[in-house]
Enzyme design. Structure first.
Site, short mmCIF file in Angstrom:
data_model
loop_
_atom_site.label_atom_id
_atom_site.label_comp_id
_atom_site.label_asym_id
_atom_site.label_seq_id
_atom_site.Cartn_x
_atom_site.Cartn_y
_atom_site.Cartn_z
N HIS A 43 69.66 58.85 11.17
CA HIS A 43 68.30 59.14 11.66
C HIS A 43 67.31 58.89 10.53
O HIS A 43 67.51 59.37 9.41
CB HIS A 43 68.21 60.59 12.15
CG HIS A 43 69.14 60.89 13.30
ND1 HIS A 43 70.49 61.11 13.12
CD2 HIS A 43 68.90 60.98 14.63
CE1 HIS A 43 71.06 61.33 14.29
NE2 HIS A 43 70.12 61.26 15.22
N ASP A 86 68.19 56.45 14.80
CA ASP A 86 67.57 57.04 15.98
C ASP A 86 66.37 57.92 15.59
O ASP A 86 66.24 58.35 14.45
CB ASP A 86 68.57 57.92 16.74
CG ASP A 86 69.63 57.10 17.46
OD1 ASP A 86 69.63 55.87 17.33
OD2 ASP A 86 70.47 57.72 18.14
#
Length: 256
Positions: free
Chosen positions: A223, A79
């Site tokens: 991430h 993400d």
């Protein structure tokens, strides 16, 4: 003398006659043994053939079983990218390992200088690219119109690069609105393994949490905007591949 020769001749004929009688008497006894030996050889030969066929069938079944046995599948998802500093490092590492991942991008990050080239590389490398809103906002906290704008602007950024419609979305904080299903045609993708990598720079801690918790069909959340997360991700790939896991994109898990 003549009588002796006659007597000897008669005796000889009698012996021959007795021999013939003996042969005829023993013939019914001997023949079954002969046939039994031949039958036994045929049965043994037949047994060998059956045994060979049985081994071939067993071998074929084992081969079919090996072909049908697939590795447990998991998905590695990222993400908040793309990151100009760390996403290219991650893409290179995944490419070297032959692994496909899923990237859920923030629209504002795509629009930053040179980041569109990173998205293009993602697409060319075969990774799944999804929507993570334009400003990383909680969709449930916005009006319907504002939320749809966040999604639509990000999808437009991605589609201009890939030429394909965006089919998957990861709502920030996992906050999705069911009433979007009719107006925004994308499948929400959640996660099942979250090491909270954005809260720490402890690479070893991130790795240990993921590799000890991951099971078949899990979605791993990381991430690609943190150096520690990228380093951990590549170690995670190496360890879980050694454990026999196969990395696939999120859509493959969802559609199986």
């Amino acid at each position: 003398m003549k009588k002796d020769r006659v007597a000897k001749g008669q005796l000889k004929r009698m012996i021959q006659a007795i021999g013939m009688i003996y042969v005829f008497l023993m013939l019914p006894v001997c023949l079954p043994f002969t046939f039994q030996e031949e039958d036994r050889e045929e049965v043994m030969d037949s047994g060998k053939t059956v045994s060979t066929d049985s081994e071939d069938i067993k071998s074929e079944k084992n081969m079919q079983k090996e072909n049908n046995d697939t590795k447990p599948k998991i998905a590695l998802t990222f993400d908040d990218g793309p990151s100009a500093l760390y996403t290219p490092v991650l893409l290179e590492g995944l490419k070297e390992r032959g692994v496909k991942a899923s990237f859920f991008l923030i629209g504002a990050n795509i629009d930053k200088e040179n980041n569109k080239e990173i998205v293009k590389q993602m697409y060319e490398d075969g990774h799944l690219i999804g929507n993570h809103t334009y400003h990383h906002v909680d969709l449930a906290g916005l009006s319907r119109e504002q939320a749809l704008t966040e999604l639509e602007e990000t999808s437009q950024c991605i589609e201009e690069i890939t030429g394909e419609a965006v089919e998957y979305v990861r709502p920030p904080f996992g906050s999705w609105r069911d009433d979007f299903d009719e107006e925004y045609e994308a499948i929400p993708v959640m996660w099942s393994v979250d090491p909270l990598d954005w809260t720490t720079e402890d690479v070893e801690g991130i790795v240990n949490k993921v590799v000890t918790e991951t099971e078949e069909n899990d979605m791993i959340l990381l991430h690609d905007c943190y150096k520690s997360s990228v380093e951990a991700a590549l170690q995670i790939v190496d360890i879980l591949k050694d454990k026999g896991f196969e990395f696939v994109t999120a859509d493959e898990l969802l559609l199986d």
